[in-house]
Scaffold this active site. Structure first.
Site, mmCIF file in Angstrom:
data_model
loop_
_atom_site.group_PDB
_atom_site.id
_atom_site.type_symbol
_atom_site.label_atom_id
_atom_site.label_comp_id
_atom_site.label_asym_id
_atom_site.label_seq_id
_atom_site.Cartn_x
_atom_site.Cartn_y
_atom_site.Cartn_z
ATOM 1 N N ILE A 22 24.333 6.954 -7.283
ATOM 2 C CA ILE A 22 25.006 7.614 -6.308
ATOM 3 C C ILE A 22 26.297 6.691 -6.061
ATOM 4 C CG2 ILE A 22 23.901 5.636 -4.762
ATOM 5 C CD1 ILE A 22 23.881 8.210 -2.562
ATOM 6 N N CYS A 62 25.857 2.858 -7.253
ATOM 7 C CA CYS A 62 25.509 3.023 -8.727
ATOM 8 C C CYS A 62 24.106 2.426 -8.653
ATOM 9 C CB CYS A 62 26.617 2.109 -9.429
ATOM 10 S SG CYS A 62 28.251 2.952 -9.228
#
Length: 255
Positions: free
Chosen positions: A95, A194
């Site tokens: 993400i 991430c």
């Protein structure tokens, strides 16, 4: 014999919602893939184009195909209150956040025009960002352990300034990189960027102590693409043709 094309056409999209920019990516990606399929089917060698898109997005969290929704820390009510979209997409990685003050760059390249090595492609993108940041006096580096561009990597103060996430099919790339220029970093509080717990994020403006406009970063970034791909492919820079297509949406043209 493969008829390679080392021209790169730059498309400056201005300020666009993520979904609209994704449609544009998919359009150019499909165009290139269809040419390649037609060439193979009809035994032709029509050269494929390469596109380089630059854009800024509204507030959005994007999560990759292998991403974990547990890395989203804001609930739906808070997302709505802050005006943040959540979109699942087909790139690699977990993400991340996109929003105003961030340069997002999408290379839609046929890697058969340059080199067919995904690892090398990722490292090339990182190196281009590192060279760009150096022009602003910011020392950074890529990492074998964590994709992206980092400052003070390997120290207790390491922080990420640029995220990368790509997808390639038939050697045609899409998605790309997001460089924090004068980004409101508080939006990263809603995610574990991430999926890496305990890792800080930063921006160009924060690092140098003054506001940098996304336009300035873009101007420094795209020559890095051209010069590095020229070096990698052994071509003379005079043979690279750049066509700047300025879209009509100029709402945030100058950052």
């Amino acid at each position: 014999m493969l008829n390679t094309n080392k021209q790169i056409e730059i498309k400056k999209l201005g300020f666009k919602e993520y979904s609209k920019a994704l449609e544009i990516q998919n359009h150019y990606h499909d165009e290139i893939c269809n040419i390649k399929l037609s060439n193979r089917k009809n035994n032709r060698s029509i050269p494929t184009p390469n596109y380089l898109l630059f854009v800024e997005h509204n507030h959005v969290y994007t999560i990759g195909k292998s991403g974990d929704l547990n890395n989203l820390l804001f609930d739906q009510n808070l997302l709505k209150k802050k005006g943040i979209e959540l979109i699942k997409i087909g790139r690699g990685g977990d993400i991340t956040y996109h929003g105003p003050g961030q340069i997002v760059s999408y290379p839609i390249f046929d890697l058969e025009n340059f080199f067919t090595d995904i690892h090398k492609y990722l490292r090339t993108l990182e190196f281009i960002v590192v060279k760009t940041l150096k022009k602003f006096g910011i020392v950074s580096m890529g990492s074998e352990d964590h994709t992206g561009v980092w400052i003070d990597k390997g120290t207790t103060n390491e922080r990420k300034i640029c995220a990368l996430g790509i997808k390639a099919s038939r050697w045609v790339t899409k998605h790309g990189l997001a460089l924090n220029v004068n980004t409101d970093l508080s939006y990263f509080d809603g995610i574990i960027p991430c999926g890496l717990k305990g890792k800080a994020v930063t921006s160009m403006s924060k690092e140098i102590g003054k506001k940098v406009k996304p336009y300035d970063g873009t101007v420094c970034l795209f020559p890095g693409y051209l010069s590095h791909y020229v070096e990698s492919s052994g071509e003379n820079i005079r043979r690279i043709i750049v066509s700047c297509n300025i879209y009509t949406n100029r709402r945030n043209e100058n950052g």
